[in-house]
Design an enzyme around this catalytic site. Sequence first.
Site, short mmCIF file in Angstrom:
data_model
loop_
_atom_site.label_atom_id
_atom_site.label_comp_id
_atom_site.label_asym_id
_atom_site.label_seq_id
_atom_site.Cartn_x
_atom_site.Cartn_y
_atom_site.Cartn_z
N GLU A 78 0.93 -1.16 -0.12
CA GLU A 78 0.09 0.20 -0.13
C GLU A 78 1.02 1.13 -0.03
O GLU A 78 1.60 1.36 1.17
CB GLU A 78 -0.92 0.12 1.18
CG GLU A 78 -1.58 -1.21 1.86
CD GLU A 78 -2.40 -2.02 0.60
OE1 GLU A 78 -2.74 -1.24 -0.30
OE2 GLU A 78 -2.54 -3.25 0.62
N CYS B 127 -2.06 9.26 2.60
CA CYS B 127 -1.90 8.97 1.12
C CYS B 127 -2.86 9.16 0.13
O CYS B 127 -2.58 9.37 -1.00
CB CYS B 127 -1.66 7.19 1.23
SG CYS B 127 -3.23 6.76 2.21
P1 NAD Z 1 8.30 4.65 4.42
O1 NAD Z 1 8.36 4.01 3.11
O2 NAD Z 1 9.62 5.57 4.93
O3 NAD Z 1 8.27 3.67 5.47
C1 NAD Z 1 7.43 2.59 5.84
C2 NAD Z 1 7.96 1.50 6.64
O4 NAD Z 1 8.98 0.76 5.69
C3 NAD Z 1 8.66 1.68 8.19
O5 NAD Z 1 8.36 0.86 8.81
C4 NAD Z 1 10.11 1.79 7.54
O6 NAD Z 1 11.01 1.34 8.68
C5 NAD Z 1 10.30 0.63 6.49
N1 NAD Z 1 11.36 0.59 5.54
C6 NAD Z 1 12.01 1.75 5.04
N2 NAD Z 1 12.94 1.17 4.10
C7 NAD Z 1 12.69 -0.18 4.18
C8 NAD Z 1 13.21 -1.27 3.39
N3 NAD Z 1 14.30 -0.90 2.54
N4 NAD Z 1 12.79 -2.64 3.30
C9 NAD Z 1 11.75 -2.65 4.24
N5 NAD Z 1 11.33 -1.74 5.10
C10 NAD Z 1 11.72 -0.57 5.07
O7 NAD Z 1 6.92 5.49 4.66
P2 NAD Z 1 6.57 6.52 5.81
O8 NAD Z 1 7.22 7.72 5.40
O9 NAD Z 1 6.57 5.97 7.11
O10 NAD Z 1 5.09 6.80 5.35
C11 NAD Z 1 4.38 7.58 4.55
C12 NAD Z 1 4.18 6.94 3.13
O11 NAD Z 1 3.37 6.09 3.39
C13 NAD Z 1 3.42 8.02 2.29
O12 NAD Z 1 4.20 7.77 0.91
C14 NAD Z 1 2.18 7.48 2.05
O13 NAD Z 1 1.65 8.01 0.86
C15 NAD Z 1 2.02 6.16 2.45
N6 NAD Z 1 1.03 5.70 2.76
C16 NAD Z 1 0.25 4.68 2.06
C17 NAD Z 1 -1.02 4.31 2.50
C18 NAD Z 1 -1.84 3.40 1.83
O14 NAD Z 1 -2.91 2.73 2.23
N7 NAD Z 1 -1.87 3.49 0.50
C19 NAD Z 1 -1.58 4.75 3.79
C20 NAD Z 1 -0.57 5.34 4.64
C21 NAD Z 1 0.52 5.71 3.98
#
Ligand code: NAD
Length: 489
Positions: free
Chosen positions: A250, A284
């Site tokens: 997501e 998001c």
């Molecule tokens: P992020 O991608 O920075 O981090 C999300 C998670 O992934 C964290 O737990 C992080 O530690 C982990 N992570 C980071 N790099 C990784 C890797 N290489 N391998 C595995 N795990 C890793 O996202 P964020 O900044 O915490 O959240 C904001 C983003 O989330 C925005 O882009 C937003 O649009 C999206 N979002 C999407 C939805 C949806 O339902 N589509 C909902 C909420 C937020």
Amino acid sequence: MDGAVTSRATAASIRGPDGNVSKVEVISYEPATGAEVWRGPVADVDDTVARARRAWPAWAAQPLSTRMELLRRFANEVRKDAEKLATTIAREVGKPLWEARAEVDSVIGKVEVSIRAYAERTSQRKLDSALQGTMAVRHKPHGVLVVLGPFNYPAHLPNAHIVPALIAGNAVIFKPSERAPATGEMLARCFHRAGISAAVMQFAPGGPAQGAAFVAHEGVDGVLFTGSANTGIAINRRLATRPDKLVALEMGGNNPMVVWDTPKLTDAAALVVQSAFATTGQRCTAARRLIVRDTMYDAVMSEVKTLADRVIFGAPFDEPAPFMGPVIDNAAADGLTESFLYLLSHGGRAIKHLVRPDDKLPFLSPAIIDVTAMKERPDVELFGPILQVIRVSDFDEAIAEANATRFGLAASLVGGTPQEYNRFWANVRAGIVNWNRPTIGPSHAAPMGGIGLSGNHRPTGYYAADYCAYPVASGEMEQPRAVIGVGLR
Ligand code: NAD
């Protein structure tokens, strides 16, 4: 332009007196004040996975009714701790207290919805088959699933994977966002107090490095991820040669809202401001691009600006309550400021400037910029309170603008006729397409996901049940009965 919000390295190395790295910790800070909220060691990835693997078979063998009952108890534990959890969310990610309370309500509501969804989408079915036999369709859990949470809904969004995964009989490893470990820990405790063991639902703090290690681990059967497109792509790439692992992604959006003919300008402006600036634009589904009919432009933009000027932004516990809190951290505020300046210096015209009253704290005002004259508009998700406006003259152009993105999460039409909405619905590429409703605030009772760079066709919400269990088809008969009718000597 680098529109991606930069992540602060919060998984810090703590050096002992001899200079060796003695311990690696996650530390979270209050965006509104900079004060430390939580500190603790990162999870040991191998130990965590081994523990989950040992615990999973017994959990999967529990009757479904037992698992459901334990999850209802979890909802009660959250109810008991609701105010404490809301306060922690508000402190740790900076959202206003009223909004943090609404997030806690969503956590509670998820349980009953997931129970209904499991029964409706992945229950057992028996169909009559040939020769009085039966064809049974049943579902099995995948095994050990890792849930990687984002910071913006640090309780509700991971929970939206965890609850259906547990109902289906999976063991869960929950790695919260490194910006929200306190919220993650509090949520995990509610599961444990409800009687779900700390091995079946493990709290595993860590940063991107631990997330990546869980993704790659042989003992993990699937990854349920909510976060940015860049991270989702990295996970997808890492598992490109592992079709055996379940991956539900997501991701973000660059969501359009089209405002067409409507006499209800005040309502239209409220929908725009809600969609663009709720949660300080850190949703998001937030509207990033406002596409407006040129004949409506002056009237619509005047209402939107007037309302945006009234938006209070402040600390989560301020009185009167703010509409928006700060963005998650100073790095995010710096990145958004740079992005706004980039748009300005490449043909954008500010309707409402991005203001940062204190450059040591990540408070930002709502900002609106007309980018119609920009030759090339960067198709990136600006995860904050910046709304880009594009002026168009006909409906086909509006649809083309709405689709001018690699993402495909949410889109909304405000105004227009039923025929225009039908055209919009049929032609706009997104997993959520609304009419006279905000782009934000998806329903629990509906699937929630996007296409393009927004997801990998495994929507969450009501359809999370689908990816938490796999179907097994069984032809069954009490006694063997078979004859070979042709081709025998
Ligand atoms: P992020 O991608 O920075 O981090 C999300 C998670 O992934 C964290 O737990 C992080 O530690 C982990 N992570 C980071 N790099 C990784 C890797 N290489 N391998 C595995 N795990 C890793 O996202 P964020 O900044 O915490 O959240 C904001 C983003 O989330 C925005 O882009 C937003 O649009 C999206 N979002 C999407 C939805 C949806 O339902 N589509 C909902 C909420 C937020």
